[in-house]
Design a protein around this motif. Structure first.
Motif, PDB file in Angstrom:
ATOM      1  N   VAL A   1      40.962  28.036  -4.988  1.00  0.00           N
ATOM      2  CA  VAL A   1      39.934  28.065  -3.947  1.00  0.00           C
ATOM      3  C   VAL A   1      39.720  29.520  -3.534  1.00  0.00           C
ATOM      4  O   VAL A   1      40.684  30.249  -3.284  1.00  0.00           O
ATOM      5  CB  VAL A   1      40.354  27.224  -2.721  1.00  0.00           C
ATOM      6  N   VAL A   2      38.457  29.926  -3.496  1.00  0.00           N
ATOM      7  CA  VAL A   2      38.090  31.272  -3.061  1.00  0.00           C
ATOM      8  C   VAL A   2      37.496  31.159  -1.658  1.00  0.00           C
ATOM      9  O   VAL A   2      36.584  30.361  -1.435  1.00  0.00           O
ATOM     10  CB  VAL A   2      37.065  31.921  -4.015  1.00  0.00           C
ATOM     11  N   THR A   3      38.040  31.931  -0.717  1.00  0.00           N
ATOM     12  CA  THR A   3      37.540  31.922   0.653  1.00  0.00           C
ATOM     13  C   THR A   3      37.182  33.331   1.079  1.00  0.00           C
ATOM     14  O   THR A   3      37.997  34.251   0.950  1.00  0.00           O
ATOM     15  CB  THR A   3      38.599  31.337   1.623  1.00  0.00           C
ATOM     16  N   TRP A   4      35.955  33.486   1.563  1.00  0.00           N
ATOM     17  CA  TRP A   4      35.463  34.760   2.090  1.00  0.00           C
ATOM     18  C   TRP A   4      35.420  34.650   3.604  1.00  0.00           C
ATOM     19  O   TRP A   4      34.845  33.701   4.132  1.00  0.00           O
ATOM     20  CB  TRP A   4      34.055  35.034   1.575  1.00  0.00           C
ATOM     21  N   THR A   5      36.000  35.619   4.292  1.00  0.00           N
ATOM     22  CA  THR A   5      35.975  35.638   5.751  1.00  0.00           C
ATOM     23  C   THR A   5      35.354  36.952   6.201  1.00  0.00           C
ATOM     24  O   THR A   5      35.829  38.029   5.821  1.00  0.00           O
ATOM     25  CB  THR A   5      37.401  35.497   6.325  1.00  0.00           C
TER      26      THR A   5
ATOM     27  N   ALA B   1      32.650  30.114 -18.433  1.00  0.00           N
ATOM     28  CA  ALA B   1      32.061  29.669 -17.168  1.00  0.00           C
ATOM     29  C   ALA B   1      33.131  29.223 -16.192  1.00  0.00           C
ATOM     30  O   ALA B   1      34.228  28.827 -16.588  1.00  0.00           O
ATOM     31  CB  ALA B   1      31.091  28.525 -17.423  1.00  0.00           C
ATOM     32  N   VAL B   2      32.784  29.289 -14.910  1.00  0.00           N
ATOM     33  CA  VAL B   2      33.649  28.817 -13.833  1.00  0.00           C
ATOM     34  C   VAL B   2      32.893  27.703 -13.115  1.00  0.00           C
ATOM     35  O   VAL B   2      31.741  27.880 -12.721  1.00  0.00           O
ATOM     36  CB  VAL B   2      33.959  29.956 -12.825  1.00  0.00           C
ATOM     37  N   ASP B   3      33.541  26.546 -12.991  1.00  0.00           N
ATOM     38  CA  ASP B   3      32.942  25.429 -12.261  1.00  0.00           C
ATOM     39  C   ASP B   3      33.383  25.511 -10.807  1.00  0.00           C
ATOM     40  O   ASP B   3      34.574  25.675 -10.523  1.00  0.00           O
ATOM     41  CB  ASP B   3      33.391  24.091 -12.860  1.00  0.00           C
ATOM     42  N   CYS B   4      32.432  25.388  -9.900  1.00  0.00           N
ATOM     43  CA  CYS B   4      32.722  25.561  -8.488  1.00  0.00           C
ATOM     44  C   CYS B   4      32.084  24.451  -7.659  1.00  0.00           C
ATOM     45  O   CYS B   4      31.119  23.813  -8.090  1.00  0.00           O
ATOM     46  CB  CYS B   4      32.165  26.905  -8.001  1.00  0.00           C
ATOM     47  N   ARG B   5      32.639  24.246  -6.464  1.00  0.00           N
ATOM     48  CA  ARG B   5      32.053  23.319  -5.500  1.00  0.00           C
ATOM     49  C   ARG B   5      32.221  23.930  -4.120  1.00  0.00           C
ATOM     50  O   ARG B   5      33.309  24.385  -3.754  1.00  0.00           O
ATOM     51  CB  ARG B   5      32.745  21.956  -5.559  1.00  0.00           C
ATOM     52  N   VAL B   6      31.144  23.953  -3.355  1.00  0.00           N
ATOM     53  CA  VAL B   6      31.162  24.565  -2.025  1.00  0.00           C
ATOM     54  C   VAL B   6      31.972  23.695  -1.061  1.00  0.00           C
ATOM     55  O   VAL B   6      31.756  22.489  -0.963  1.00  0.00           O
ATOM     56  CB  VAL B   6      29.725  24.757  -1.490  1.00  0.00           C
ATOM     57  N   LEU B   7      32.913  24.314  -0.342  1.00  0.00           N
ATOM     58  CA  LEU B   7      33.781  23.613   0.610  1.00  0.00           C
ATOM     59  C   LEU B   7      33.417  23.904   2.058  1.00  0.00           C
ATOM     60  O   LEU B   7      33.421  23.007   2.897  1.00  0.00           O
ATOM     61  CB  LEU B   7      35.247  24.007   0.380  1.00  0.00           C
TER      62      LEU B   7
ATOM     63  N   THR C   1      32.258  32.435   7.337  1.00  0.00           N
ATOM     64  CA  THR C   1      33.189  31.915   6.335  1.00  0.00           C
ATOM     65  C   THR C   1      32.449  31.218   5.206  1.00  0.00           C
ATOM     66  O   THR C   1      31.536  30.427   5.456  1.00  0.00           O
ATOM     67  CB  THR C   1      34.168  30.900   6.958  1.00  0.00           C
ATOM     68  N   LEU C   2      32.877  31.495   3.980  1.00  0.00           N
ATOM     69  CA  LEU C   2      32.360  30.814   2.797  1.00  0.00           C
ATOM     70  C   LEU C   2      33.558  30.481   1.920  1.00  0.00           C
ATOM     71  O   LEU C   2      34.393  31.347   1.660  1.00  0.00           O
ATOM     72  CB  LEU C   2      31.385  31.716   2.029  1.00  0.00           C
ATOM     73  N   SER C   3      33.644  29.223   1.495  1.00  0.00           N
ATOM     74  CA  SER C   3      34.776  28.816   0.665  1.00  0.00           C
ATOM     75  C   SER C   3      34.285  27.886  -0.433  1.00  0.00           C
ATOM     76  O   SER C   3      33.425  27.035  -0.193  1.00  0.00           O
ATOM     77  CB  SER C   3      35.825  28.111   1.542  1.00  0.00           C
ATOM     78  N   TYR C   4      34.821  28.081  -1.653  1.00  0.00           N
ATOM     79  CA  TYR C   4      34.455  27.200  -2.761  1.00  0.00           C
ATOM     80  C   TYR C   4      35.594  27.107  -3.766  1.00  0.00           C
ATOM     81  O   TYR C   4      36.446  27.989  -3.848  1.00  0.00           O
ATOM     82  CB  TYR C   4      33.160  27.640  -3.449  1.00  0.00           C
TER      83      TYR C   4
END
Length: 136
Positions: free
Chosen positions: A85-89, A59-65, A72-75
């Motif tokens: 940190v993964v950021t989608w632009t 599993a990967v633990d994530c938190r929305v930033l 833009t979506l980053s977590y």
């Protein structure tokens, strides 16, 4: 320039999709669509919200930033000692959308995770392309 233990690396994958940003955004933020191209999850596009991505290997633990709809979506992305940190632009272009995924924060001693991300993200984005091509 010499490498220090504080330097980190990033993985960047970019794709152009012949779909509007709204459709790409849905595929990035709706749990049943995320599951089709990435992993099982309990994602909610709310800043501060914690969620988990689950796969056969763990599993990967994530938190929305950051949540800027259709832009833009980053977590955070934490698993097995990896904290990135993964950021989608999303950038509208003509009748489609340019999508940029950047995963930042790989430490020098995290070669396996770094190379795994380099190999994995293009495959995930290829699956995303197939999801976008379907009805949604």
């Amino acid at each position: 320039m010499t490498a220090t233990s504080t330097e980190t690396r990033s993985v960047v994958v970019e794709r152009a999709f012949p779909h509007p940003a709204e459709k790409v955004w849905r595929a990035l933020t709706q749990p049943h669509l995320i599951e089709e191209w990435l992993m099982k999850n309990d994602f909610k596009p709310v800043v501060g919200e914690r969620f988990e991505m689950r796969a056969d290997w763990g599993a990967v633990d994530c938190r929305v930033l950051v949540v800027e709809p259709n832009r833009t979506l980053s977590y955070t992305w934490a698993a097995y000692g990896l904290e990135t940190v993964v950021t989608w632009t999303l950038t509208p272009m003509g009748t489609g959308t340019h999508l940029r995924m950047e995963q930042t924060g790989f430490k020098p001693d995290q070669q396996q995770a770094y190379h795994g991300a380099q190999a994995g993200w293009p495959q995930f984005l290829a699956k995303l392309e197939r999801v976008l091509a379907g009805p949604a």
